[in-house]
Scaffold this motif. Structure first.
Motif, PDB file in Angstrom:
ATOM      1  N   GLN A 116     149.695  52.575 -36.584  1.00 27.88           N
ATOM      2  CA  GLN A 116     150.694  53.596 -36.844  1.00 27.88           C
ATOM      3  C   GLN A 116     151.047  54.279 -35.530  1.00 27.88           C
ATOM      4  O   GLN A 116     150.326  54.169 -34.536  1.00 27.88           O
ATOM      5  CB  GLN A 116     150.171  54.630 -37.851  1.00 27.88           C
ATOM      6  N   TRP A 117     152.170  54.987 -35.530  1.00 29.46           N
ATOM      7  CA  TRP A 117     152.590  55.713 -34.336  1.00 29.46           C
ATOM      8  C   TRP A 117     151.474  56.669 -33.910  1.00 29.46           C
ATOM      9  O   TRP A 117     151.037  57.517 -34.689  1.00 29.46           O
ATOM     10  CB  TRP A 117     153.882  56.462 -34.647  1.00 29.46           C
ATOM     11  N   PRO A 118     150.985  56.562 -32.663  1.00 29.63           N
ATOM     12  CA  PRO A 118     149.833  57.364 -32.232  1.00 29.63           C
ATOM     13  C   PRO A 118     150.194  58.737 -31.695  1.00 29.63           C
ATOM     14  O   PRO A 118     149.301  59.512 -31.329  1.00 29.63           O
ATOM     15  CB  PRO A 118     149.230  56.502 -31.119  1.00 29.63           C
ATOM     16  N   GLY A 119     151.469  59.041 -31.606  1.00 23.43           N
ATOM     17  CA  GLY A 119     151.902  60.285 -30.983  1.00 23.43           C
ATOM     18  C   GLY A 119     152.210  60.081 -29.512  1.00 23.43           C
ATOM     19  O   GLY A 119     151.821  59.085 -28.894  1.00 23.43           O
ATOM     20  N   LEU A 120     152.930  61.029 -28.949  1.00 23.12           N
ATOM     21  CA  LEU A 120     153.290  60.952 -27.538  1.00 23.12           C
ATOM     22  C   LEU A 120     152.050  61.022 -26.651  1.00 23.12           C
ATOM     23  O   LEU A 120     151.055  61.656 -26.998  1.00 23.12           O
ATOM     24  CB  LEU A 120     154.227  62.106 -27.173  1.00 23.12           C
ATOM     25  N   ALA A 121     152.134  60.370 -25.499  1.00 18.72           N
ATOM     26  CA  ALA A 121     151.059  60.494 -24.510  1.00 18.72           C
ATOM     27  C   ALA A 121     150.954  61.946 -24.059  1.00 18.72           C
ATOM     28  O   ALA A 121     151.972  62.617 -23.881  1.00 18.72           O
ATOM     29  CB  ALA A 121     151.341  59.591 -23.315  1.00 18.72           C
ATOM     30  N   PRO A 122     149.747  62.455 -23.872  1.00 19.75           N
ATOM     31  CA  PRO A 122     149.590  63.859 -23.471  1.00 19.75           C
ATOM     32  C   PRO A 122     150.192  64.116 -22.088  1.00 19.75           C
ATOM     33  O   PRO A 122     150.239  63.218 -21.236  1.00 19.75           O
ATOM     34  CB  PRO A 122     148.076  64.063 -23.446  1.00 19.75           C
ATOM     35  N   PRO A 123     150.641  65.335 -21.844  1.00 24.28           N
ATOM     36  CA  PRO A 123     151.135  65.665 -20.498  1.00 24.28           C
ATOM     37  C   PRO A 123     150.006  65.625 -19.483  1.00 24.28           C
ATOM     38  O   PRO A 123     148.840  65.854 -19.820  1.00 24.28           O
ATOM     39  CB  PRO A 123     151.684  67.091 -20.671  1.00 24.28           C
ATOM     40  N   VAL A 124     150.369  65.320 -18.242  1.00 26.19           N
ATOM     41  CA  VAL A 124     149.384  65.300 -17.160  1.00 26.19           C
ATOM     42  C   VAL A 124     149.486  66.623 -16.411  1.00 26.19           C
ATOM     43  O   VAL A 124     150.553  66.956 -15.885  1.00 26.19           O
ATOM     44  CB  VAL A 124     149.640  64.119 -16.204  1.00 26.19           C
ATOM     45  N   PRO A 125     148.410  67.394 -16.346  1.00 23.09           N
ATOM     46  CA  PRO A 125     148.457  68.686 -15.650  1.00 23.09           C
ATOM     47  C   PRO A 125     148.741  68.503 -14.158  1.00 23.09           C
ATOM     48  O   PRO A 125     148.364  67.504 -13.545  1.00 23.09           O
ATOM     49  CB  PRO A 125     147.057  69.273 -15.878  1.00 23.09           C
ATOM     50  N   THR A 126     149.392  69.492 -13.594  1.00 25.50           N
ATOM     51  CA  THR A 126     149.669  69.486 -12.158  1.00 25.50           C
ATOM     52  C   THR A 126     148.415  69.878 -11.389  1.00 25.50           C
ATOM     53  O   THR A 126     147.699  70.803 -11.765  1.00 25.50           O
ATOM     54  CB  THR A 126     150.785  70.476 -11.829  1.00 25.50           C
ATOM     55  N   THR A 127     148.136  69.144 -10.303  1.00 26.76           N
ATOM     56  CA  THR A 127     147.037  69.501  -9.401  1.00 26.76           C
ATOM     57  C   THR A 127     147.589  69.656  -7.990  1.00 26.76           C
ATOM     58  O   THR A 127     148.707  69.228  -7.683  1.00 26.76           O
ATOM     59  CB  THR A 127     145.940  68.423  -9.396  1.00 26.76           C
ATOM     60  N   SER A 128     146.789  70.244  -7.134  1.00 27.82           N
ATOM     61  CA  SER A 128     147.227  70.448  -5.747  1.00 27.82           C
ATOM     62  C   SER A 128     147.397  69.130  -5.003  1.00 27.82           C
ATOM     63  O   SER A 128     148.082  69.075  -3.970  1.00 27.82           O
ATOM     64  CB  SER A 128     146.208  71.336  -5.003  1.00 27.82           C
ATOM     65  N   ALA A 129     146.790  68.061  -5.515  1.00 30.91           N
ATOM     66  CA  ALA A 129     146.890  66.756  -4.846  1.00 30.91           C
ATOM     67  C   ALA A 129     148.183  66.022  -5.215  1.00 30.91           C
ATOM     68  O   ALA A 129     148.534  65.032  -4.552  1.00 30.91           O
ATOM     69  CB  ALA A 129     145.693  65.889  -5.212  1.00 30.91           C
ATOM     70  N   ASP A 218     143.709  55.250 -22.433  1.00 35.89           N
ATOM     71  CA  ASP A 218     144.240  55.500 -23.766  1.00 35.89           C
ATOM     72  C   ASP A 218     145.567  56.234 -23.702  1.00 35.89           C
ATOM     73  O   ASP A 218     146.471  55.999 -24.521  1.00 35.89           O
ATOM     74  CB  ASP A 218     143.225  56.259 -24.628  1.00 35.89           C
ATOM     75  N   HIS A 219     145.742  57.105 -22.702  1.00 32.23           N
ATOM     76  CA  HIS A 219     147.026  57.772 -22.517  1.00 32.23           C
ATOM     77  C   HIS A 219     148.089  56.769 -22.060  1.00 32.23           C
ATOM     78  O   HIS A 219     149.244  56.841 -22.478  1.00 32.23           O
ATOM     79  CB  HIS A 219     146.898  58.900 -21.499  1.00 32.23           C
ATOM     80  N   ALA A 220     147.687  55.830 -21.195  1.00 31.64           N
ATOM     81  CA  ALA A 220     148.622  54.807 -20.720  1.00 31.64           C
ATOM     82  C   ALA A 220     149.087  53.913 -21.863  1.00 31.64           C
ATOM     83  O   ALA A 220     150.249  53.486 -21.892  1.00 31.64           O
ATOM     84  CB  ALA A 220     147.975  53.971 -19.620  1.00 31.64           C
ATOM     85  N   ASN A 221     148.207  53.608 -22.813  1.00 28.19           N
ATOM     86  CA  ASN A 221     148.621  52.814 -23.979  1.00 28.19           C
ATOM     87  C   ASN A 221     149.714  53.518 -24.762  1.00 28.19           C
ATOM     88  O   ASN A 221     150.691  52.890 -25.201  1.00 28.19           O
ATOM     89  CB  ASN A 221     147.418  52.555 -24.891  1.00 28.19           C
ATOM     90  N   ARG A 222     149.568  54.819 -24.946  1.00 28.67           N
ATOM     91  CA  ARG A 222     150.570  55.556 -25.703  1.00 28.67           C
ATOM     92  C   ARG A 222     151.888  55.644 -24.929  1.00 28.67           C
ATOM     93  O   ARG A 222     152.972  55.512 -25.505  1.00 28.67           O
ATOM     94  CB  ARG A 222     150.032  56.940 -26.056  1.00 28.67           C
TER      95      ARG A 222
END
Length: 261
Positions: A116-129, A218-222
């Motif tokens: 089934q649709w797994p939902g959108l991939a989560p956002p990636v937080p901003t880091t100083s790098a 797992d985020h990349a799969n979504r």
């Protein structure tokens, strides 16, 4: 029709299509690597989105109301259910598809690891790098120029009068065979979650810089499933890349390209 332009632009002209407004350079700007970062930094103040674009890419503008009407999660869930229904038999049958004589068989694609649709991939937080989205966009443009990929030297600089880069496709009525309202809704979401920025439209191809790509498998799969559901032919059919292979290449990848036949 005109609007205030930044200083230091190459020769160009205004273009209009209904309410849509844009300025287009006459030729490929040979100092674009110097000019581009400044245009990006002035985007919010000027209300002009810089974009590299082939001549003739403009069509009938799409009202932003049609983009805002897309309920992204609901649309992708419905599209995935239909896509899975059509593809499931090929995912579960490892028999190689017939190919012309002398052509190596396509690798088997087991499809996405979701029922089934797994939902959108989560956002990636901003880091100083992380680079800023503007720095990522400038780096991608420099790479495209250096490698001479995708016919970038045929592009013109376009300044599109719109609030955000993801809306530029709708404003210019991009002429590719892509679902523009869905694509703009996806681009808006990718801007917010991954610091993605539209850089170039080369024919029916779209090239984006990504400041904060996913880091987890797992985020990349979504995210890979979101890319598939954009309907882009290079993800789905041309050539048919096995889903696990495509998804495995997304963590850390700072540019995405899509095209439609």
């Amino acid at each position: 029709m005109s609007f205030a332009l930044p200083n230091g632009l190459p020769p160009g002209r205004f273009q209009s299509s209904g309410p849509a407004q844009a300025w287009v350079s006459d030729e490929f700007p040979h100092d674009i690597e110097r000019l581009w970062p400044r245009l990006l930094s002035e985007q919010a103040a000027c209300g002009l989105v810089p974009l590299m674009c082939w001549p003739g890419a403009r069509g009938t503008p799409l009202g932003l109301g049609q983009v805002e009407a897309v309920r992204l999660e609901e649309r992708l869930a419905s599209d995935f259910a239909e896509y899975r229904r059509r593809r499931l038999s090929s995912w579960t049958d490892p028999t190689p598809a017939p190919v012309p004589e002398g052509v190596e068989p396509w690798p088997h694609d087991p499809g996405p690891p979701f029922e089934q649709w797994p939902g959108l991939a989560p956002p990636v937080p901003t880091t100083s790098a992380d680079p800023t989205p503007e720095e990522a966009a400038s780096s991608l443009l420099a790479r495209l120029i250096e490698t001479g990929q995708f016919g970038l030297d045929e592009c013109r600089l376009m300044l599109v009068a719109t609030r955000r880069g993801s809306d530029a496709l709708a404003s210019i009525g991009w002429s590719a065979q892509a679902p523009i309202s869905l694509l703009c809704a996806l681009l808006r979401s990718w801007e917010d979650r991954f610091g993605a920025r539209l850089v170039a439209l080369c024919g029916s191809g779209l090239h984006m810089a990504v400041a904060r790509p996913p880091r987890k498998a797992d985020h990349a799969n979504r995210l890979a499933l979101e890319h598939v559901l954009s309907t882009a032919n290079n993800i789905v059919d041309d050539p048919p890349t096995p889903f696990p292979e495509y998804a495995a290449g997304l963590p850390g990848r700072t540019s995405w390209s899509f095209w439609w036949d």
